[in-house]
Design a protein around this motif. Structure first.
Motif, PDB file in Angstrom:
ATOM      1  N   LEU A 126      -0.919   0.482   9.028  1.00 38.76           N
ATOM      2  CA  LEU A 126      -1.127   1.551   8.053  1.00 38.76           C
ATOM      3  C   LEU A 126      -0.957   2.954   8.630  1.00 38.76           C
ATOM      4  CD1 LEU A 126      -4.199   0.316   5.961  1.00 38.76           C
ATOM      5  CD2 LEU A 126      -1.763   0.077   5.469  1.00 38.76           C
ATOM      6  N   GLY A 127      -0.688   3.059   9.919  1.00 41.04           N
ATOM      7  CA  GLY A 127      -0.651   4.367  10.556  1.00 41.04           C
ATOM      8  C   GLY A 127       0.362   5.325   9.954  1.00 41.04           C
ATOM      9  N   HIS A 128       1.443   4.821   9.384  1.00 44.71           N
ATOM     10  CA  HIS A 128       2.501   5.689   8.869  1.00 44.71           C
ATOM     11  C   HIS A 128       2.259   6.126   7.425  1.00 44.71           C
ATOM     12  CE1 HIS A 128       3.462   1.738   7.260  1.00 44.71           C
ATOM     13  NE2 HIS A 128       4.286   2.309   6.401  1.00 44.71           N
ATOM     14  N   ILE A 129       1.242   5.561   6.768  1.00 41.72           N
ATOM     15  CA  ILE A 129       0.993   5.870   5.356  1.00 41.72           C
ATOM     16  C   ILE A 129      -0.047   6.976   5.270  1.00 41.72           C
ATOM     17  CG2 ILE A 129       0.312   4.961   3.105  1.00 41.72           C
ATOM     18  CD1 ILE A 129       1.102   2.192   4.063  1.00 41.72           C
ATOM     19  N   LYS A 130       0.268   8.049   4.557  1.00 41.39           N
ATOM     20  CA  LYS A 130      -0.629   9.196   4.449  1.00 41.39           C
ATOM     21  C   LYS A 130      -1.299   9.228   3.068  1.00 41.39           C
ATOM     22  CE  LYS A 130       1.011  10.140   8.454  1.00 41.39           C
ATOM     23  NZ  LYS A 130       0.270   9.693   9.647  1.00 41.39           N
ATOM     24  N   ARG A 131      -2.275  10.104   2.965  1.00 48.35           N
ATOM     25  CA  ARG A 131      -3.028  10.304   1.721  1.00 48.35           C
ATOM     26  C   ARG A 131      -3.637   8.991   1.220  1.00 48.35           C
ATOM     27  NH1 ARG A 131      -0.655  11.485  -2.565  1.00 48.35           N
ATOM     28  NH2 ARG A 131       1.499  11.024  -1.980  1.00 48.35           N
ATOM     29  N   ILE A 163       0.847  -1.192   0.000  1.00 43.86           N
ATOM     30  CA  ILE A 163       0.000   0.000   0.000  1.00 43.86           C
ATOM     31  C   ILE A 163       0.880   1.238   0.000  1.00 43.86           C
ATOM     32  CG2 ILE A 163      -1.769   1.274   1.280  1.00 43.86           C
ATOM     33  CD1 ILE A 163      -2.677  -1.465   2.416  1.00 43.86           C
ATOM     34  N   GLU A 164       0.568   2.176  -0.908  1.00 51.12           N
ATOM     35  CA  GLU A 164       1.396   3.358  -1.094  1.00 51.12           C
ATOM     36  C   GLU A 164       0.589   4.624  -0.844  1.00 51.12           C
ATOM     37  OE1 GLU A 164       2.403   2.722  -5.160  1.00 51.12           O
ATOM     38  OE2 GLU A 164       4.144   1.476  -4.696  1.00 51.12           O
ATOM     39  N   PRO A 165       1.273   5.722  -0.477  1.00 53.02           N
ATOM     40  CA  PRO A 165       0.568   6.999  -0.308  1.00 53.02           C
ATOM     41  C   PRO A 165      -0.217   7.355  -1.571  1.00 53.02           C
ATOM     42  CG  PRO A 165       2.800   7.176   0.527  1.00 53.02           C
ATOM     43  CD  PRO A 165       2.712   5.844  -0.155  1.00 53.02           C
ATOM     44  N   GLY A 166      -1.439   7.799  -1.395  1.00 57.78           N
ATOM     45  CA  GLY A 166      -2.281   8.162  -2.530  1.00 57.78           C
ATOM     46  C   GLY A 166      -3.179   7.048  -3.014  1.00 57.78           C
ATOM     47  N   ASP A 167      -3.012   5.845  -2.488  1.00 57.93           N
ATOM     48  CA  ASP A 167      -3.834   4.708  -2.923  1.00 57.93           C
ATOM     49  C   ASP A 167      -5.294   4.872  -2.490  1.00 57.93           C
ATOM     50  OD1 ASP A 167      -2.001   3.193  -4.300  1.00 57.93           O
ATOM     51  OD2 ASP A 167      -1.599   1.786  -2.662  1.00 57.93           O
TER      52      ASP A 167
END
Length: 263
Positions: free
Chosen positions: A119-124, A98-102
């Protein structure tokens, strides 16, 4: 003609399946069970009486439910205890895709909850989910947009289900789906103890570009009551643990499903 021991084994197997259905949905009706097992109401009512005497269910006119909310909660907490290390490892590996912006869909379940834990560290992120607990968990994270489907609330799985939940996905386009399952086998595909979520899960699959099935190895080569109608070409990855057999691994790969092992 089956022997008495075989008949008793069949009866016990059926009652186990009935209990699985009740633990999945929280409640069942006699009509649902007569349709599912193609048996008379008298036989089903006898099964429910036995399950009530054993302390598993509470009967009501026309059906049965789990004994009470506290027992529902206890059953769910016990489920979370099983394969805990494996589920956490699967969740960590799944989160790495899972990547930012997904825009992604997270199914309900203990293994998808393990994904949310990482997932807490992944934004957007835009997260579409049927899981009320996942919505509550990620809803407070900055930069995470939560879309919770409507539908009928199922207490045992803390999820929404039914026609309204399925229709939510009609115009949804998501990069990735992380799909939970009760059982998965190369022969029978994905299957579940209840049919209430089948339409929802089918709608999720149709809405996603890439589909990851997340399932610990205890669910592999098993078959439950209701099959999910889905072509293997729609399933791209199976994320599981090292307990998967070499035969099952090879069979999934032969079907075009890439098997990923969480360590």
């Amino acid at each position: 003609m089956k022997s008495k021991s075989e008949q008793l084994a069949d009866m016990q197997h059926r009652r186990d399946k009935i209990l699985e259905m009740i633990r999945e949905d929280g409640t069942v009706t006699v009509k649902m069970l007569t349709d599912a097992f193609d048996l008379t109401e008298a036989t089903i009512r006898t099964d429910l009486r036995v399950l009530q005497k054993q302390g598993h269910v509470q009967r009501f006119h026309g059906g049965a439910t789990l004994m009470d909310g506290k027992q529902n909660t206890h059953a769910m907490l016990l489920e979370r205890q099983t394969q805990l290390r494996e589920k956490d490892a699967i969740g960590r590996l799944a989160a790495s895709f899972i990547e930012p912006g997904d825009t992604l869909i997270l199914d309900s379940g203990t293994t998808t909850t393990a994904i949310a834990n990482h997932l807490g560290h992944i934004k957007r992120l835009s997260v579409i989910t049927t899981a009320v607990n996942i919505a509550l968990q990620l809803g407070g994270e900055p930069g995470v947009n939560i879309l919770l489907t409507g539908g009928t609330f199922k207490f045992p799985t803390l999820s929404t289900s039914g026609e309204k939940a399925a229709s939510f996905f009609e115009n949804v386009l998501a990069e990735k789906l992380f799909l939970a399952t009760a059982c998965i086998s190369p022969r029978a595909g994905l299957s579940f103890p209840s049919e209430t979520d089948i339409k929802v899960k089918s709608a999720m699959i149709q809405s996603a570009n890439v589909v990851y099935v997340v399932a610990d190895s205890s669910k592999i080569d098993k078959v439950s009551m209701f099959a999910l109608p889905c072509e293997w070409s729609k399933i791209h990855y199976l994320i599981t643990d090292s307990g998967i057999s070499a035969e099952a691994w090879a069979a999934f790969e032969a079907l075009g499903v890439r098997v990923l092992i969480a360590e």
